[in-house]
Scaffold this active site. Sequence first.
Site, PDB file in Angstrom:
ATOM      1  N   ARG A 241      -6.525 -12.823   8.230  1.00  0.00           N
ATOM      2  CA  ARG A 241      -6.787 -14.114   8.861  1.00  0.00           C
ATOM      3  C   ARG A 241      -6.298 -14.180  10.302  1.00  0.00           C
ATOM      4  O   ARG A 241      -6.873 -14.860  11.137  1.00  0.00           O
ATOM      5  CB  ARG A 241      -6.025 -15.154   8.018  1.00  0.00           C
ATOM      6  CG  ARG A 241      -6.213 -16.580   8.340  1.00  0.00           C
ATOM      7  CD  ARG A 241      -5.466 -17.416   7.286  1.00  0.00           C
ATOM      8  NE  ARG A 241      -4.022 -17.218   7.316  1.00  0.00           N
ATOM      9  CZ  ARG A 241      -3.202 -17.876   8.117  1.00  0.00           C
ATOM     10  NH1 ARG A 241      -3.663 -18.763   8.957  1.00  0.00           N
ATOM     11  NH2 ARG A 241      -1.904 -17.650   8.071  1.00  0.00           N
TER      12      ARG A 241
ATOM     13  N   ASP B  69     -10.890  -4.603   8.256  1.00  0.00           N
ATOM     14  CA  ASP B  69     -10.251  -4.440   6.964  1.00  0.00           C
ATOM     15  C   ASP B  69     -11.213  -3.943   5.881  1.00  0.00           C
ATOM     16  O   ASP B  69     -10.868  -3.078   5.084  1.00  0.00           O
ATOM     17  CB  ASP B  69      -9.644  -5.768   6.528  1.00  0.00           C
ATOM     18  CG  ASP B  69      -8.308  -5.550   5.855  1.00  0.00           C
ATOM     19  OD1 ASP B  69      -7.339  -5.313   6.574  1.00  0.00           O
ATOM     20  OD2 ASP B  69      -8.257  -5.566   4.620  1.00  0.00           O
TER      21      ASP B  69
ATOM     22  N   LYS C  45      -6.202   3.136   7.221  1.00  0.00           N
ATOM     23  CA  LYS C  45      -7.295   2.642   8.042  1.00  0.00           C
ATOM     24  C   LYS C  45      -7.078   1.171   8.354  1.00  0.00           C
ATOM     25  O   LYS C  45      -6.358   0.531   7.594  1.00  0.00           O
ATOM     26  CB  LYS C  45      -8.624   2.863   7.336  1.00  0.00           C
ATOM     27  CG  LYS C  45      -8.753   2.091   6.042  1.00  0.00           C
ATOM     28  CD  LYS C  45      -9.324   2.921   4.937  1.00  0.00           C
ATOM     29  CE  LYS C  45      -8.678   2.623   3.645  1.00  0.00           C
ATOM     30  NZ  LYS C  45      -7.338   2.231   3.495  1.00  0.00           N
TER      31      LYS C  45
ATOM     32  N   HIS D 202      -0.357   0.374  13.778  1.00  0.00           N
ATOM     33  CA  HIS D 202      -0.779   1.765  13.558  1.00  0.00           C
ATOM     34  C   HIS D 202      -0.655   2.632  14.808  1.00  0.00           C
ATOM     35  O   HIS D 202      -0.170   3.747  14.753  1.00  0.00           O
ATOM     36  CB  HIS D 202      -2.233   1.822  13.061  1.00  0.00           C
ATOM     37  CG  HIS D 202      -2.405   1.290  11.671  1.00  0.00           C
ATOM     38  ND1 HIS D 202      -3.626   1.244  11.031  1.00  0.00           N
ATOM     39  CD2 HIS D 202      -1.518   0.777  10.796  1.00  0.00           C
ATOM     40  CE1 HIS D 202      -3.466   0.721   9.820  1.00  0.00           C
ATOM     41  NE2 HIS D 202      -2.203   0.433   9.662  1.00  0.00           N
TER      42      HIS D 202
ATOM     43  N   TYR E 283      11.695   2.776  12.619  1.00  0.00           N
ATOM     44  CA  TYR E 283      10.857   3.970  12.445  1.00  0.00           C
ATOM     45  C   TYR E 283      11.314   5.160  13.277  1.00  0.00           C
ATOM     46  O   TYR E 283      10.918   6.294  13.030  1.00  0.00           O
ATOM     47  CB  TYR E 283       9.402   3.603  12.755  1.00  0.00           C
ATOM     48  CG  TYR E 283       8.914   2.506  11.818  1.00  0.00           C
ATOM     49  CD1 TYR E 283       8.798   2.749  10.449  1.00  0.00           C
ATOM     50  CD2 TYR E 283       8.629   1.230  12.287  1.00  0.00           C
ATOM     51  CE1 TYR E 283       8.392   1.748   9.573  1.00  0.00           C
ATOM     52  CE2 TYR E 283       8.225   0.220  11.418  1.00  0.00           C
ATOM     53  CZ  TYR E 283       8.110   0.490  10.061  1.00  0.00           C
ATOM     54  OH  TYR E 283       7.713  -0.495   9.195  1.00  0.00           O
TER      55      TYR E 283
ATOM     56  N   ARG F 225      11.184  -2.018   8.722  1.00  0.00           N
ATOM     57  CA  ARG F 225      11.859  -2.766   9.794  1.00  0.00           C
ATOM     58  C   ARG F 225      13.220  -3.267   9.318  1.00  0.00           C
ATOM     59  O   ARG F 225      14.178  -3.308  10.060  1.00  0.00           O
ATOM     60  CB  ARG F 225      10.982  -3.939  10.249  1.00  0.00           C
ATOM     61  CG  ARG F 225       9.841  -3.498  11.159  1.00  0.00           C
ATOM     62  CD  ARG F 225       9.152  -4.696  11.759  1.00  0.00           C
ATOM     63  NE  ARG F 225       8.687  -5.609  10.709  1.00  0.00           N
ATOM     64  CZ  ARG F 225       7.410  -5.878  10.468  1.00  0.00           C
ATOM     65  NH1 ARG F 225       6.478  -5.340  11.201  1.00  0.00           N
ATOM     66  NH2 ARG F 225       7.066  -6.709   9.518  1.00  0.00           N
TER      67      ARG F 225
ATOM     68  N   ILE G  32       0.843  -1.208   0.000  1.00  0.00           N
ATOM     69  CA  ILE G  32       0.000   0.000   0.000  1.00  0.00           C
ATOM     70  C   ILE G  32       0.876   1.255   0.000  1.00  0.00           C
ATOM     71  O   ILE G  32       0.540   2.255  -0.630  1.00  0.00           O
ATOM     72  CB  ILE G  32      -1.040  -0.004   1.166  1.00  0.00           C
ATOM     73  CG1 ILE G  32      -2.047   1.139   1.025  1.00  0.00           C
ATOM     74  CG2 ILE G  32      -0.385   0.029   2.511  1.00  0.00           C
ATOM     75  CD1 ILE G  32      -2.988   1.048  -0.156  1.00  0.00           C
TER      76      ILE G  32
END
Length: 339
Positions: A167, A178, A99, A81, A60, A39, A15
């Site tokens: 999952r 999701d 989101k 998040h 980060y 990471r 994304i």
Amino acid sequence: MGSPLRWGIASAGKISHDFVNAVGTLPAADHQVVAVAARKLLDAEKFATLHGIERAYEGYQALAKDPNVDVVYIGAVNNAHYELGVLMLQHGKHVLCEKPLYLNEGQSKRLVKLASERNLFLMEAIWSRFFPFYRQLRERIDRGELGEIREVEVEFGFVLSDVDRLRLKSLGGGTVLDLGVYTIQVCLWAFGGKAPEKVVSSGVTNDEGVDLEVTAELHFPGGGIGRMKTSALRELKNTAVVRGSKGSVTLHGFWCPQLLIDVDGKELVDTLPNARHPFNFTNSCGLRYEAEEVRQCIVAGRLQSASVSHVDSLLIARIQDQIRKQVGVVFAEDAQFAV
């Protein structure tokens, strides 16, 4: 405004690729992606090379400390998040977070509070609302062209049952988080952001205790109803029909619509520009609309967007919490971040 908005990207996944690729279709005088963190350093470096980004970071923390970053786009998995949002805000960065904003309303509330205290912009990346057809739909409703809104019928489903982020409970999985964020937000959009008085839902869960299919009804003040269905087991119609007393409008591919069936049955078609690289997901070039909204808000000194306000995000989180409770999906974070 003189200088471009300088973006940092947290996570070098699919994304994030689509987001940076979409931002590349906007004027360079307005938007610049200057740093990426992942990471693993190798992932960040590969991403930086592909997209022509100056700086690549391992972890980060370094991105949060980069003085040349104005705003951070968080494209990591759902359960990361919250801590990434906190980290970036604590280091004075504006935040656009994929989101769902966080796993539950308790986390969302803490984050919104932190952003307000720090005087920083924070928005949940509900990109759908910045597509031209969403804006047109809202204007139509506000002008009374559809009459009184009575019903929204929306379904969103793909065969996703083997996808880890959906999952696995440890990744904050399930269709409510999701896919449900999309079906809930379109109901709220049509009903003018009002909170439903009652939420009634049922669903199917996997062995992990994560929901794979959910049906829900949102009952709004005045008798309006939002009927939604999400599924990770099968492909659904993926349309949203907004019915008013004077007529109805249908959004096809409703989460990123390029086709709208108008009140008179006429088909309206929209297009997106070409980008430098292929995209991973449907109509991802439309992520450019939310990026530009973020820029306009920050330039104007607004700490939130009127189209995806903090109240909107908290309401979506609350509805998701109610549905998860009714379906029987519990995360460890629920007890830790009780509202």
